[in-house]
Design a protein around this motif. Structure first.
Motif, PDB file in Angstrom:
ATOM      1  N   LEU A 239      39.649  23.718  47.846  1.00 17.27           N
ATOM      2  CA  LEU A 239      39.987  24.719  48.853  1.00 17.27           C
ATOM      3  C   LEU A 239      39.565  24.262  50.248  1.00 17.27           C
ATOM      4  CD1 LEU A 239      39.041  27.992  46.922  1.00 17.27           C
ATOM      5  CD2 LEU A 239      41.348  27.192  47.492  1.00 17.27           C
ATOM      6  N   TYR A 240      38.378  23.668  50.348  1.00 22.57           N
ATOM      7  CA  TYR A 240      37.943  23.125  51.640  1.00 22.57           C
ATOM      8  C   TYR A 240      38.858  21.981  52.069  1.00 22.57           C
ATOM      9  CZ  TYR A 240      33.595  25.464  53.014  1.00 22.57           C
ATOM     10  OH  TYR A 240      32.684  26.383  53.473  1.00 22.57           O
ATOM     11  N   HIS A 241      39.184  21.099  51.133  1.00 26.16           N
ATOM     12  CA  HIS A 241      40.045  19.953  51.450  1.00 26.16           C
ATOM     13  C   HIS A 241      41.404  20.413  51.967  1.00 26.16           C
ATOM     14  CE1 HIS A 241      41.426  15.782  51.039  1.00 26.16           C
ATOM     15  NE2 HIS A 241      42.572  16.291  50.604  1.00 26.16           N
ATOM     16  N   ASN A 242      41.904  21.504  51.406  1.00 26.33           N
ATOM     17  CA  ASN A 242      43.220  22.015  51.790  1.00 26.33           C
ATOM     18  C   ASN A 242      43.173  22.997  52.957  1.00 26.33           C
ATOM     19  OD1 ASN A 242      44.346  20.507  49.716  1.00 26.33           O
ATOM     20  ND2 ASN A 242      44.414  22.211  48.277  1.00 26.33           N
ATOM     21  N   GLY A 243      41.975  23.205  53.526  1.00 23.54           N
ATOM     22  CA  GLY A 243      41.840  24.105  54.664  1.00 23.54           C
ATOM     23  C   GLY A 243      42.043  25.565  54.322  1.00 23.54           C
ATOM     24  N   GLN A 244      41.684  25.971  53.107  1.00 24.03           N
ATOM     25  CA  GLN A 244      41.933  27.337  52.657  1.00 24.03           C
ATOM     26  C   GLN A 244      40.698  28.229  52.663  1.00 24.03           C
ATOM     27  OE1 GLN A 244      44.034  25.634  48.997  1.00 24.03           O
ATOM     28  NE2 GLN A 244      45.253  27.484  49.351  1.00 24.03           N
ATOM     29  N   ILE A 245      39.579  27.712  53.147  1.00 23.37           N
ATOM     30  CA  ILE A 245      38.364  28.510  53.223  1.00 23.37           C
ATOM     31  C   ILE A 245      38.331  29.258  54.553  1.00 23.37           C
ATOM     32  CG2 ILE A 245      35.845  28.467  53.305  1.00 23.37           C
ATOM     33  CD1 ILE A 245      36.847  27.850  50.546  1.00 23.37           C
ATOM     34  N   GLN A 246      38.183  30.565  54.477  1.00 26.27           N
ATOM     35  CA  GLN A 246      38.110  31.410  55.661  1.00 26.27           C
ATOM     36  C   GLN A 246      36.843  32.268  55.590  1.00 26.27           C
ATOM     37  OE1 GLN A 246      40.241  31.143  58.143  1.00 26.27           O
ATOM     38  NE2 GLN A 246      41.587  29.708  57.036  1.00 26.27           N
ATOM     39  N   PRO A 247      36.248  32.630  56.749  1.00 25.79           N
ATOM     40  CA  PRO A 247      35.092  33.541  56.728  1.00 25.79           C
ATOM     41  C   PRO A 247      35.439  34.831  55.987  1.00 25.79           C
ATOM     42  CG  PRO A 247      35.372  32.604  58.919  1.00 25.79           C
ATOM     43  CD  PRO A 247      36.576  32.181  58.121  1.00 25.79           C
ATOM     44  N   GLY A 248      34.538  35.253  55.123  1.00 24.45           N
ATOM     45  CA  GLY A 248      34.768  36.467  54.351  1.00 24.45           C
ATOM     46  C   GLY A 248      35.776  36.309  53.241  1.00 24.45           C
ATOM     47  N   GLY A 249      36.113  35.061  52.897  1.00 23.50           N
ATOM     48  CA  GLY A 249      37.172  34.808  51.922  1.00 23.50           C
ATOM     49  C   GLY A 249      36.774  34.978  50.480  1.00 23.50           C
ATOM     50  N   ALA A 250      35.486  35.158  50.208  1.00 22.82           N
ATOM     51  CA  ALA A 250      35.037  35.327  48.818  1.00 22.82           C
ATOM     52  C   ALA A 250      34.993  36.799  48.452  1.00 22.82           C
ATOM     53  CB  ALA A 250      33.664  34.701  48.630  1.00 22.82           C
ATOM     54  N   SER A 251      35.444  37.133  47.252  1.00 22.44           N
ATOM     55  CA  SER A 251      35.380  38.499  46.747  1.00 22.44           C
ATOM     56  C   SER A 251      35.122  38.435  45.249  1.00 22.44           C
ATOM     57  CB  SER A 251      36.685  39.250  47.049  1.00 22.44           C
ATOM     58  OG  SER A 251      37.786  38.602  46.426  1.00 22.44           O
ATOM     59  N   TYR A 252      35.047  39.618  44.625  1.00 24.14           N
ATOM     60  CA  TYR A 252      34.817  39.608  43.179  1.00 24.14           C
ATOM     61  C   TYR A 252      35.532  40.778  42.537  1.00 24.14           C
ATOM     62  CZ  TYR A 252      31.407  43.412  43.663  1.00 24.14           C
ATOM     63  OH  TYR A 252      30.806  44.613  43.913  1.00 24.14           O
ATOM     64  N   ASP A 253      35.860  40.585  41.278  1.00 28.95           N
ATOM     65  CA  ASP A 253      36.500  41.617  40.479  1.00 28.95           C
ATOM     66  C   ASP A 253      35.797  41.616  39.134  1.00 28.95           C
ATOM     67  OD1 ASP A 253      38.073  43.431  39.189  1.00 28.95           O
ATOM     68  OD2 ASP A 253      39.903  42.215  39.191  1.00 28.95           O
ATOM     69  N   GLY A 254      34.943  42.584  38.940  1.00 32.12           N
ATOM     70  CA  GLY A 254      34.103  42.548  37.745  1.00 32.12           C
ATOM     71  C   GLY A 254      33.183  41.347  37.829  1.00 32.12           C
ATOM     72  N   PRO A 255      33.115  40.538  36.771  1.00 33.85           N
ATOM     73  CA  PRO A 255      32.211  39.388  36.788  1.00 33.85           C
ATOM     74  C   PRO A 255      32.806  38.131  37.435  1.00 33.85           C
ATOM     75  CG  PRO A 255      33.229  39.563  34.647  1.00 33.85           C
ATOM     76  CD  PRO A 255      33.729  40.734  35.451  1.00 33.85           C
ATOM     77  N   THR A 256      34.061  38.198  37.850  1.00 29.91           N
ATOM     78  CA  THR A 256      34.751  36.992  38.342  1.00 29.91           C
ATOM     79  C   THR A 256      34.759  36.930  39.862  1.00 29.91           C
ATOM     80  OG1 THR A 256      36.162  36.955  36.382  1.00 29.91           O
ATOM     81  CG2 THR A 256      36.907  35.696  38.290  1.00 29.91           C
ATOM     82  N   VAL A 257      34.355  35.772  40.382  1.00 31.12           N
ATOM     83  CA  VAL A 257      34.349  35.537  41.824  1.00 31.12           C
ATOM     84  C   VAL A 257      35.616  34.784  42.196  1.00 31.12           C
ATOM     85  CG1 VAL A 257      33.127  34.437  43.750  1.00 31.12           C
ATOM     86  CG2 VAL A 257      31.836  35.434  41.834  1.00 31.12           C
ATOM     87  N   THR A 258      36.270  35.236  43.256  1.00 29.42           N
ATOM     88  CA  THR A 258      37.493  34.575  43.714  1.00 29.42           C
ATOM     89  C   THR A 258      37.357  34.185  45.184  1.00 29.42           C
ATOM     90  OG1 THR A 258      38.554  36.658  44.364  1.00 29.42           O
ATOM     91  CG2 THR A 258      38.930  35.884  42.109  1.00 29.42           C
ATOM     92  N   VAL A 259      38.053  33.105  45.546  1.00 30.70           N
ATOM     93  CA  VAL A 259      38.153  32.663  46.939  1.00 30.70           C
ATOM     94  C   VAL A 259      39.603  32.285  47.179  1.00 30.70           C
ATOM     95  CG1 VAL A 259      37.424  30.995  48.682  1.00 30.70           C
ATOM     96  CG2 VAL A 259      35.770  31.820  46.988  1.00 30.70           C
ATOM     97  N   ALA A 260      40.168  32.812  48.260  1.00 40.07           N
ATOM     98  CA  ALA A 260      41.577  32.540  48.599  1.00 40.07           C
ATOM     99  C   ALA A 260      42.494  32.864  47.416  1.00 40.07           C
ATOM    100  CB  ALA A 260      41.748  31.099  49.042  1.00 40.07           C
ATOM    101  N   GLY A 261      42.152  33.902  46.684  1.00 41.51           N
ATOM    102  CA  GLY A 261      42.969  34.334  45.561  1.00 41.51           C
ATOM    103  C   GLY A 261      42.814  33.507  44.308  1.00 41.51           C
ATOM    104  N   ARG A 262      41.866  32.578  44.315  1.00 43.54           N
ATOM    105  CA  ARG A 262      41.684  31.712  43.147  1.00 43.54           C
ATOM    106  C   ARG A 262      40.346  31.997  42.481  1.00 43.54           C
ATOM    107  NH1 ARG A 262      42.007  25.055  42.781  1.00 43.54           N
ATOM    108  NH2 ARG A 262      41.617  24.962  40.537  1.00 43.54           N
ATOM    109  N   SER A 263      40.341  32.113  41.156  1.00 46.43           N
ATOM    110  CA  SER A 263      39.107  32.309  40.410  1.00 46.43           C
ATOM    111  C   SER A 263      38.209  31.085  40.573  1.00 46.43           C
ATOM    112  CB  SER A 263      39.413  32.536  38.929  1.00 46.43           C
ATOM    113  OG  SER A 263      38.225  32.529  38.175  1.00 46.43           O
ATOM    114  N   ILE A 264      36.961  31.321  40.970  1.00 50.41           N
ATOM    115  CA  ILE A 264      36.018  30.233  41.202  1.00 50.41           C
ATOM    116  C   ILE A 264      35.018  30.114  40.060  1.00 50.41           C
ATOM    117  CG2 ILE A 264      34.175  29.385  42.721  1.00 50.41           C
ATOM    118  CD1 ILE A 264      37.014  29.112  43.830  1.00 50.41           C
ATOM    119  N   VAL A 265      34.510  31.233  39.605  1.00 48.33           N
ATOM    120  CA  VAL A 265      33.543  31.214  38.505  1.00 48.33           C
ATOM    121  C   VAL A 265      33.455  32.614  37.919  1.00 48.33           C
ATOM    122  CG1 VAL A 265      31.526  31.731  39.969  1.00 48.33           C
ATOM    123  CG2 VAL A 265      31.214  30.454  37.832  1.00 48.33           C
ATOM    124  N   THR A 266      33.201  32.686  36.615  1.00 49.64           N
ATOM    125  CA  THR A 266      32.943  33.958  35.948  1.00 49.64           C
ATOM    126  C   THR A 266      31.458  34.035  35.637  1.00 49.64           C
ATOM    127  OG1 THR A 266      35.171  34.075  35.003  1.00 49.64           O
ATOM    128  CG2 THR A 266      33.462  35.396  33.951  1.00 49.64           C
TER     129      THR A 266
END
Length: 303
Positions: A239-266
């Motif tokens: 995501l960093y390589h592709n320039g897709q990281i933005q401030p405040g871009g991380a969120s979560y849904d239940g136990p899953t963390v997402t960044v730029a709409g992509r699951s990062i870790v459960t």
């Protein structure tokens, strides 16, 4: 195939051919390759003459697709560097190689013998192996596979066979042709760090972003916590390589963390996911720089 056997498993053969086609489609791969799986239960993969690669069943059973893709990319790198051909010239002599190329009558028999010997003898130098590791990572990074699979594959191998590196007099008797597996793990972490623009690192099982300790995943299913850290870092690095990281871009849904709409870790639960997302958002506003804790090592340069 006569020497190694051919694995009678259509799913396994389709799996490695699918991975091969994906890797061949990357910009760094200029040549075409043939791959097949063999029934050997030991962990191994090798390249030989004719741009032919074989993967042992033991490697297929041990690695997931991201890890296997790196192992195959490493073997492709030997082909791109023409390491097998250069080794064959040394093994059979330049004059014989020229004769074979000119269509000598005994060429087929000589090549068959050389190819067979390549399956059982050391053929690549340490510098060639290091260069193949480096190009292998580049090929992996150009594919859809997780770049964390590079460090992960070497970690899995180290956990299975140990360092696989001989010290002292034993090295003279049976020379090493691969770097220490711990070094190969660390070099691939360093390559991932560079690929991310010096934003993402892993140290002692913890994922760092811009110097902040974000999270140390626990083991889950077939994966150790360290493997999961590499995969989490690999997703963030891309995501960093592709320039897709933005401030405040991380969120979560239940136990899953997402960044730029992509699951990062459960994570184990929503409270942990909130902590990880908060840590990520705090780190995203910071500049790239050296990771805290263990510094990312510099990857080996091509010789």
């Amino acid at each position: 195939k006569e020497k190694t056997g051919y694995l009678n498993d259509s799913a396994a053969q389709e799996r490695i051919n699918r991975i091969m086609k994906t890797l061949e489609a990357t910009p760094s791969v200029k040549r075409s390759y043939v791959v097949y799986a063999n029934p050997d239960e030991e962990f191994n993969a090798f390249a030989t003459l004719g741009r032919v690669m074989s993967i042992n069943k033991g490697a297929l059973d041990t690695l997931d697709d991201d890890q296997l893709a790196y192992v195959m990319a490493h073997e492709i790198a030997h082909g791109e560097h023409k390491d097998v051909i250069n080794g064959a010239k040394k093994q059979i002599g330049l004059s014989t190689a020229v004769g074979i190329a000119a269509g000598g009558s005994e060429g087929a028999a000589i090549l068959s013998n050389v190819a067979g010997n390549y399956l059982s003898n050391q053929v690549f130098t340490m510098s060639q192996e290091k260069a193949a590791d480096e190009l292998g990572f580049q090929i992996l990074s150009e594919s859809p596979y997780n770049v964390g699979g590079a460090a992960g594959s070497m970690l899995v191998l180290r956990n299975k066979v140990g360092e696989h590196y001989r010290e002292g007099l034993s090295q003279v008797v049976a020379p090493n042709n691969h770097p220490k597996l711990t070094d190969r793990v660390n070099n691939n972490i360093a390559r991932m760090y560079t690929y991310s623009g010096n934003h993402v690192n892993v140290s002692k099982g913890a994922v760092y972003v811009n110097g902040d300790n974000i999270y140390s995943p626990a083991g889950s299913g077939r994966y150790t916590g360290e493997e999961r850290a590499y995969y989490m870092a690999g997703k963030l690095a891309r995501l960093y390589h592709n320039g897709q990281i933005q401030p405040g871009g991380a969120s979560y849904d239940g136990p899953t963390v997402t960044v730029a709409g992509r699951s990062i870790v459960t994570t184990p639960n929503a409270d942990v996911a909130l902590m990880v997302a908060t840590n990520l958002n705090n780190s995203f506003v910071k500049a790239a720089g050296p990771a805290k804790g263990k510094q990312a090592a510099k990857p080996n340069k091509k010789k």
